[in-house]
Write an enzyme that holds these catalytic residues in place. Structure first.
Site, PDB file in Angstrom:
ATOM      1  CD  GLN A 136      -2.865   1.103   2.336  1.00  0.00           C
ATOM      2  OE1 GLN A 136      -2.277   1.125   3.407  1.00  0.00           O
ATOM      3  NE2 GLN A 136      -4.124   1.006   2.399  1.00  0.00           N
ATOM      4  CE1 TYR A 165      -3.246   8.737   7.945  1.00  0.00           C
ATOM      5  CE2 TYR A 165      -4.426   6.955   7.337  1.00  0.00           C
ATOM      6  CZ  TYR A 165      -3.637   7.430   8.188  1.00  0.00           C
ATOM      7  OH  TYR A 165      -3.685   6.779   9.548  1.00  0.00           O
ATOM      8  CD  GLU A 212     -11.980 -22.162  37.840  1.00  0.00           C
ATOM      9  OE1 GLU A 212     -11.111 -21.657  37.297  1.00  0.00           O
ATOM     10  OE2 GLU A 212     -12.867 -21.758  38.757  1.00  0.00           O
ATOM     11  CD  GLN A 220     -10.625 -11.086  36.900  1.00  0.00           C
ATOM     12  OE1 GLN A 220     -10.794  -9.955  36.884  1.00  0.00           O
ATOM     13  NE2 GLN A 220      -9.416 -11.621  37.304  1.00  0.00           N
ATOM     14  CB  ALA A 255      -5.513 -26.148  43.990  1.00  0.00           C
TER      15      ALA A 255
END
Ligand SMILES: Cc1cc2nc3c(=O)[nH]c(=O)nc-3n(C[C@H](O)[C@H](O)[C@H](O)COP(=O)(O)OP(=O)(O)OC[C@H]3O[C@@H](n4cnc5c(N)ncnc54)[C@H](O)[C@@H]3O)c2cc1C
Ligand SMILES: Cc1cc2nc3c(=O)[nH]c(=O)nc-3n(C[C@H](O)[C@H](O)[C@H](O)COP(=O)(O)O)c2cc1C
Length: 639
Positions: A101, A170, A408, A416, A453
């Site tokens: 490009q 641009y 787990e 999360q 654990a």
């Protein structure tokens, strides 16, 4: 799928093995002077090996004055041709075609990098206030020649084609757009005048590279949110003029601060750019390349419906260079999904060491050091924690031939991420959980859920290597009365575990607090988000932040900064505002999004009891998905 995407395709004299192109992506892996580097070659080689038919190498400046990014690729002089030619060779080696490009930043160039003044069709200030100098006609003619010379170099380097960067505000686009071109001479005025620069560039390049050599332009199908910006009708006329001038294709992008899906295509807006490709396709006979969060399935449809001939894929190929191969092998479940976090784009504007990164693909830009090679000695590996860090460590270790078990605590994988996927516009994170989960299954990782654990369990298991990816737990700030008040952590609220009532006070104005506020506002709640600091959502990257805050405002969320928390009461939260006023924010519940703390208790207890321990992700320090994945990947490689 009818497999139209996999049919070879011809563009000018270029024969492509399929209709999938890698969209140009400025990666900032070039040297400071813009030379091709090993890192850059590895990056493109991985994408060529991954099966794309065409790689459109990133925006490359045709003259130093046009440089717009740190470590941007350079094609402005003959001595650069040999490096570029090495880049072409690594791409060709894997059967892909290579285009480059050609770019000039115009007023969007970086004078602080180039030490040169900014030039543009008209002296209109760029967003930082810097005012470019208006180009003279002689200079414009000179620039046309520079584009042609650069194209000649590209051809000599062995590129199979060139793409003129005529999009995204641009230099070329600054001429095309009525918003940035106020010239009264032959290079301004009506659409024909504004397109004259582009048309002359196309003709000059054609003169330089000869007939048959593929030359095309990337242009905006429309400008969004730009006052007086270009419309689709403008773009259709420009596309027709470009075709008459001799291009072999039109690559349709879009631009604007309010672009639904421009070069950034933020996550939360539909990818309507397909309408623009279709609009251009209607008025030209040359092939049209469409772009903008196009999945292979959508690409197949676009081609089948005659809306585009080729599809370009950007970010998804950063996330997984093997995407085309995986699609063609029918292994869609193996594709590492781009979560459209826009981190790669934010990286373009970050300080520090240049180079884009990918939150879900630790190997982006580090292809050599991240090669997954079989382990010399398969080992018995235990991973504790099934968030992204633990899952990635387990995946990479299993790929290397280790025998991996993952424990787990919760009854599901994701850590999360499960909560992170819930707020509006975050559903791509679900795809990431699904992908990692599927990989563990396919690789034979023994996943044991609802298993917390303890040091003794780990000792009893006796791993040869242990990965601890136990994450972080949410903080409860010290505010008088808080423990007696009706309060909940943001994660619990997102998961629907707590009913917060109609009025909510959110403590913490970073990503989690603001996202939870949006989630609650969508449910009709009256929400106030507060933070001690002066800036809301300050860690949200520039690609998304303004959109995010605008959405919160539109949804009626009250945002308060510079707040001091005084006391939680049955009526709500007593604060002192930034202006020193003491008042109560009435709320039925107080939602906490006050950050989190690493959970390293287990590490302290077991570190001397197993031969090798790796700490990964938020349990080192609470951060982001990309950190957890990168560290999980590294642990998987090091074991
Ligand atoms: C609501 C929300 C939104 C977020 N949004 C984003 C975002 O948009 N972008 C971003 O980059 N980051 C985001 N984050 C942060 C991101 O999710 C975390 O940085 C990332 O999940 C950390 O990964 P991890 O694997 O280190 O830890 P975690 O995801 O915390 O996973 C750790 C896992 O270990 C388990 N575990 C802990 N102790 C034990 C034990 N003793 N035995 C067995 N298992 C155990 C936990 O149950 C948990 O599943 C968000 C977080 C939240 C809460
Ligand atoms: C990090 C980054 C760099 C980009 N660099 C360029 C570039 O050099 N030239 C260009 O025309 N577009 C550039 N783009 C836009 C992409 O080519 C593409 O149009 C956009 O990412 C949308 O496609 P996608 O949704 O498949 O990623 C860039 C986008 C990103 C995220």
């Amino acid at each position: 799928m009818k497999n139209l995407l996999w049919k070879p395709f011809r563009m000018g004299q270029m024969e492509l093995r399929n209709r999938i192109a890698m969209a140009p992506i400025t990666a900032q892996y070039a040297s400071k002077e813009g030379r091709v580097t090993k890192r850059q070659k590895d990056h493109y080689e991985a994408r060529a090996r991954g099966g794309a038919g065409l790689l459109i190498v990133e925006a490359t400046y045709i003259h130093p004055q046009g440089q717009a990014f740190v470590n941007q690729l350079n094609i402005s002089s003959e001595e650069l041709v040999s490096g570029l030619s090495e880049l072409v060779q690594v791409i060709h080696q894997h059967g892909a075609k290579a285009a480059i490009q050609l770019h000039h930043g115009g007023r969007m160039a970086r004078s602080d990098l180039t030490g040169m003044e900014l030039v543009a069709p008209s002296p209109l200030p760029k967003p930082n206030g810097e005012v470019p100098r208006e180009l003279t006609v002689d200079e414009i003619v000179g620039l046309v020649a520079l584009f042609a010379q650069a194209a000649g170099r590209a051809k000599r380097a062995g590129f199979d084609g060139v793409e003129i960067h005529g999009a995204h505000s641009y230099l070329v686009d600054q001429f095309l757009s009525p918003a940035t071109n106020k010239r009264q001479d032959a290079y301004g005025g009506d659409v024909r005048g504004r397109a004259r620069f582009l048309v002359e560039i196309i003709k000059a390049i054609r003169g330089e590279v000869g007939d048959g050599y593929p030359v095309w332009v990337r242009m905006n199908g429309k400008e969004y949110g730009v006052e007086g910006g270009a419309t689709l009708e403008d773009a259709q006329q420009i596309a027709r003029m470009a075709e008459e001038a001799g291009v072999d294709a039109i690559h349709v992008s879009a631009y604007g601060p309010k672009t639904p899906t421009n070069l950034t295509s933020p996550r939360f807006v539909p990818a309507i750019i397909e309408d623009l490709a279709e609009g251009i396709k209607k008025v030209v006979t040359v092939p049209v390349i469409a772009v903008g969060r196009i999945t292979p399935e959508a690409g197949e449809r676009l081609v089948a419906e005659g809306k585009a001939d080729l599809i370009a894929i950007g970010k998804a190929l950063l996330a997984d260079p093997e995407l085309p191969n995986k699609v063609s092998a029918g292994k869609l479940e193996d594709i590492t999904p781009c979560i459209v976090c826009m981190g790669c784009r934010d990286d373009l504007f970050r300080g520090g060491v240049p180079g884009i990164r990918c939150q879900v693909n630790a190997a982006l830009g580090r292809e050599e050091e991240c090669q997954i090679v079989p382990a010399a000695q398969p080992r018995r590996v235990l991973v504790v924690g099934g968030g992204p860090g633990g899952m990635e460590a387990a995946r990479v270790a299993a790929l290397r031939g280790h025998s991996v078990t993952l424990w787990e605590r919760e009854a599901r994988l994701g850590g999360q991420l499960v909560q992170a996927a819930i707020p509006p516009h975050k559903d791509r994170i679900e795809a990431l959980i699904r992908y990692l989960q599927t990989q563990l299954k396919k690789l034979g990782v023994k996943v044991e859920l609802a298993k917390e654990a303890t040091p003794s369990m780990i000792e009893e298991f006796g791993p040869e290597a242990l990965v601890l990816a136990t994450g972080a737990r949410p903080l409860v700030p010290e505010i008088p009365g808080l423990h007696r008040a009706r309060m909940a952590q943001a994660g619990e609220v997102l998961e629907g575990k707590v009913d917060v009532g109609p009025r909510v006070a959110v403590i913490g104005g970073e990503l989690v607090g603001c996202e939870t506020a949006e989630f609650l506002a969508d449910k009709g709640k009256r929400v106030t988000v507060m933070r001690r600091g002066q800036e809301m959502a300050s860690s949200v990257g520039p690609s998304l932040r303004a959109f995010f805050l605008e959405r919160l405002e539109k949804k009626g969320v009250t945002l308060l900064t510079g707040v001091k928390y005084e006391e939680a009461t049955p009526e709500g939260l007593v604060i002192t505002t930034g202006d020193g006023e003491r008042k109560t924010i009435a709320a039925n519940a107080i939602v906490l999004a006050a950050g989190s703390v690493s959970d390293r208790k287990l590490y302290d207890e077991v570190k001397d009891k197993v031969p090798e321990v790796h700490l990964v992700g938020d349990c080192v320090e609470p951060r982001k998905i990309g950190d957890a994945i990168a560290e999980g990947y590294r642990a998987g490689l090091e074991i």
